[in-house]
Design a protein around this motif. Structure first.
Motif, PDB file in Angstrom:
ATOM      1  N   CYS A 146       0.866  -1.186   0.000  1.00  0.00           N
ATOM      2  CA  CYS A 146       0.000   0.000   0.000  1.00  0.00           C
ATOM      3  C   CYS A 146       0.899   1.233   0.000  1.00  0.00           C
ATOM      4  O   CYS A 146       1.653   1.459   0.960  1.00  0.00           O
ATOM      5  N   SER A 147       0.821   2.038  -1.048  1.00  0.00           N
ATOM      6  CA  SER A 147       1.745   3.182  -1.145  1.00  0.00           C
ATOM      7  C   SER A 147       1.462   4.212  -0.050  1.00  0.00           C
ATOM      8  O   SER A 147       2.391   4.851   0.461  1.00  0.00           O
ATOM      9  N   THR A 148       0.199   4.339   0.358  1.00  0.00           N
ATOM     10  CA  THR A 148      -0.123   5.311   1.417  1.00  0.00           C
ATOM     11  C   THR A 148       0.466   4.867   2.760  1.00  0.00           C
ATOM     12  O   THR A 148       1.118   5.652   3.462  1.00  0.00           O
ATOM     13  N   ALA A 206      -1.709  -3.784   1.912  1.00  0.00           N
ATOM     14  CA  ALA A 206      -2.986  -3.115   1.610  1.00  0.00           C
ATOM     15  C   ALA A 206      -4.164  -3.646   2.413  1.00  0.00           C
ATOM     16  O   ALA A 206      -5.245  -3.058   2.369  1.00  0.00           O
ATOM     17  N   THR A 210      -7.493   0.988   6.996  1.00  0.00           N
ATOM     18  CA  THR A 210      -7.122   2.339   6.567  1.00  0.00           C
ATOM     19  C   THR A 210      -7.422   2.518   5.078  1.00  0.00           C
ATOM     20  O   THR A 210      -7.368   3.623   4.558  1.00  0.00           O
ATOM     21  N   CYS A 211      -7.723   1.403   4.420  1.00  0.00           N
ATOM     22  CA  CYS A 211      -7.902   1.470   2.974  1.00  0.00           C
ATOM     23  C   CYS A 211      -9.299   1.972   2.646  1.00  0.00           C
ATOM     24  O   CYS A 211     -10.214   1.206   2.436  1.00  0.00           O
ATOM     25  N   ARG A 213      -9.586   4.539   0.296  1.00  0.00           N
ATOM     26  CA  ARG A 213      -9.397   5.029  -1.081  1.00  0.00           C
ATOM     27  C   ARG A 213      -9.640   6.517  -1.243  1.00  0.00           C
ATOM     28  O   ARG A 213      -9.228   7.095  -2.219  1.00  0.00           O
ATOM     29  N   CYS A 216      -6.424   8.535  -1.504  1.00  0.00           N
ATOM     30  CA  CYS A 216      -5.308   7.915  -2.223  1.00  0.00           C
ATOM     31  C   CYS A 216      -5.375   8.220  -3.710  1.00  0.00           C
ATOM     32  O   CYS A 216      -6.451   8.405  -4.266  1.00  0.00           O
ATOM     33  N   CYS A 221      -1.775   3.484  -6.615  1.00  0.00           N
ATOM     34  CA  CYS A 221      -2.222   2.394  -5.733  1.00  0.00           C
ATOM     35  C   CYS A 221      -2.245   1.082  -6.518  1.00  0.00           C
ATOM     36  O   CYS A 221      -3.047   0.903  -7.426  1.00  0.00           O
ATOM     37  N   TYR A 223      -3.193  -1.788  -5.510  1.00  0.00           N
ATOM     38  CA  TYR A 223      -4.417  -2.556  -5.267  1.00  0.00           C
ATOM     39  C   TYR A 223      -5.577  -2.037  -6.123  1.00  0.00           C
ATOM     40  O   TYR A 223      -6.300  -2.813  -6.738  1.00  0.00           O
ATOM     41  N   GLN A 224      -5.727  -0.722  -6.164  1.00  0.00           N
ATOM     42  CA  GLN A 224      -6.837  -0.162  -6.953  1.00  0.00           C
ATOM     43  C   GLN A 224      -6.680  -0.473  -8.437  1.00  0.00           C
ATOM     44  O   GLN A 224      -7.644  -0.778  -9.123  1.00  0.00           O
TER      45      GLN A 224
HETATM   46  S1  SF4 Z   1      -6.545   2.662  -1.726  1.00  0.00           S
HETATM   47 FE1  SF4 Z   1      -4.519   1.809  -2.177  1.00  0.00          FE
HETATM   48  S2  SF4 Z   1      -3.026   3.313  -1.467  1.00  0.00           S
HETATM   49 FE2  SF4 Z   1      -5.016   3.797  -0.554  1.00  0.00          FE
HETATM   50  S3  SF4 Z   1      -4.995   2.788   1.437  1.00  0.00           S
HETATM   51 FE3  SF4 Z   1      -5.954   1.371  -0.008  1.00  0.00          FE
HETATM   52  S4  SF4 Z   1      -4.302   0.096  -0.782  1.00  0.00           S
HETATM   53 FE4  SF4 Z   1      -3.381   1.881   0.179  1.00  0.00          FE
END
Ligand code: SF4
Length: 486
Positions: A146-148, A206, A210-211, A213, A216, A221, A223-224
């Motif tokens: 997860c980049s965030t 990910a 917290t995911c 979106r 983000c 991302c 995952y997205q």
């Molecule tokens: S949407 Fe992507 S970048 Fe954002 S929290 Fe979820 S996995 Fe991480």
């Protein structure tokens, strides 16, 4: 919980038209028959057993009926289900799920069989519209970086206030992951070598609440991006373990929507002889002393003075976690010393076989976390605490259910494991997995084809049908074309 690694092929621009019933079967006949496209265009041997299987699969897909198909070694069953599956997916605009047990079969499908399908479709004018099919490999969400979260973890590791969050080797690993994430195409853990430290990957993968979106950038991302591609794929490859863990986690389409994994899908389960064991494993409980201890110590570890509550909690919150860690230690030690001294597995026959000294302290931790979430105005902290709370509550419910025998149709046992035999695990599994598979596979209003080289006793499949609750399914056997005597 889902994602995918690879996408291939372009789009399918040809508009779909209603096709008469039997269209798929007729088309498959023209491909697999003696002198059909597989032979004339691909120079592949005609195999009557493979042709028979392809026709049965086509008929099952067209009618949305379940099928159990045993195909002996050398029949070439992957092509016998991939070709009709891809054509049906494009014609009906429905996702085609292919589930297998082994990585080697997944690789064979991706590296060899799907390439044959694409080549066949591209070569034959009548099949050309199917040549642009798209494929995806589904992997668990926790496999994605997860980049965030990675950005946040890097900030924490560099901040003097939060420096205690990561040890030096963990900080170095974080930097390594950051370097890798800047160049990796898919951002999945399988592409990172050597594998990251477990605690570091926990902090950056990910699979977290917290995911949301909303904050983000979808362009960065992994995952997205994967999810988007997954939802537009014609063929989604998954393994049995992930498939049944998603089903057990309630990820099937809701309401009246048909489908086993995705809305309106149809499914082929290869290596289906493994399904009873894998499904049994996933429709049960699995709580280990190691997992509970680790989850609690991530919240707060008194010995190292690390964990989320080091930053977000007060001394009394931290004490509640320490108390739960002690209770967990006492609880699992009691089970080990009482039931597992002489043998590594012990079946439990009656409810209330031990004092439930653990779920109270776990509940207390969950309540503290709940109160801290309410009080906090830091969205990141709230998400982190919510993750912990969700995990602790799931352990509390599972342990409670285990002690009270909440699932009457399950068998329960204790296991001792780990390298030094120090891990105690509570396990339960359905006594009979058939009702679960009936409900989640055969009664989903869609085609489910189960295939393997070993489903029957040589003549019929009654036993396997009963085991998987697939009495409604058609059954068929074709034997190996190999001449074993010669
Ligand atoms: S949407 Fe992507 S970048 Fe954002 S929290 Fe979820 S996995 Fe991480």
């Amino acid at each position: 919980m889902i994602g995918f690694i690879e996408n291939s092929g372009g789009g399918n621009d040809t508009p779909n038209v209603d096709r008469p019933k039997g269209y798929l079967v007729d088309l498959i006949e023209s491909i697999f028959k003696q002198g059909g496209y597989l032979q004339t265009e691909m120079q592949l041997d005609h195999r009557p057993e493979q042709a028979a299987m392809a026709l049965s699969v086509a008929s099952s897909l067209e009618s949305d009926q379940p099928l159990l198909f045993e195909a002996g070694t050398g029949v070439g069953k992957s092509l016998a289900y991939l070709v009709p599956g891809i054509i049906h997916s494009i014609n009906s605009e429905r996702p085609f799920i292919i589930s297998s047990h082994t990585i080697s079969l997944q690789e064979q499908i991706r590296e060899k069989d799907l390439k044959i399908c694409r080549k066949l479709f591209t070569k034959v004018p009548e099949l050309r519209r199917y040549g642009a099919f798209k494929t995806a490999l589904m992997v668990g969400k926790g496999n994605y970086c997860c980049s965030t979260r990675l950005g946040n973890a890097l900030k924490d590791a560099q901040s003097s206030k939060q420096a205690e969050l990561f040890k030096n080797d963990e900080k170095a690993d974080l930097v390594r992951i950051a370097t890798w994430s800047a160049t990796t195409k898919n951002g999945v853990i399988q592409e990172l070598s050597p594998a990251p430290l477990p605690d570091v990957w926990d902090a950056v993968n990910a699979d977290s609440s917290t995911c949301s979106r909303k904050n983000c950038d979808p362009a960065t991302c992994f995952y997205q991006r994967a999810r988007k591609q997954l939802l537009s794929a014609n063929c989604v490859i998954v393994n049995h373990s992930l498939l049944f863990s998603l089903i057990n986690a309630g990820m099937q389409p809701e309401g009246d929507v048909r489908g086993i994994l995705l809305a309106d899908d149809f499914v082929v389960l290869d290596e289906a002889h493994r399904i009873p064991a894998i499904a049994t494993d996933h429709f049960g409980t699995h709580v280990s002393s190691f997992a509970v201890d680790r989850a609690l110590k991530r919240i707060y570890n008194q010995r190292t003075n690390r964990g989320s509550l080091r930053r977000h909690g007060q001394a009394w919150d931290q004490d509640a976690v320490t108390n739960a860690i002690d209770a967990a230690h006492e609880f699992f030690s009691y089970l080990g010393d009482t039931f597992l001294l002489k043998k590594p597995i012990q079946r439990i026959h009656k409810p209330d076989f031990c004092d439930n000294i653990l779920t109270g302290p776990l509940k207390e931790v969950a309540e503290r976390l709940g109160a801290l979430i309410q009080k906090s105005d830091d969205e990141r902290a709230q998400d982190e605490l919510r993750d912990h709370r969700r995990r602790i509550l799931s352990y509390r419910d599972a342990i409670n259910g285990f002690i009270t025998f909440a699932e009457e149709d399950h068998v329960q046992w204790l296991e001792r494991g780990g390298k030094k035999g120090q891990i105690i695990t509570l396990r339960s599994a359905p006594l009979d997995v058939a009702p679960y598979l009936r409900k989640h596979v055969f009664q989903r209003g869609t085609a489910a084809v189960l295939t393997s080289a070993t489903l029957s006793d040589g003549n019929h499949m009654h036993a396997f049908q009963e085991t998987v609750g697939g009495q409604v399914a058609e059954t068929e056997i074709v034997y190996s074309p190999f001449n074993y005597i010669r």
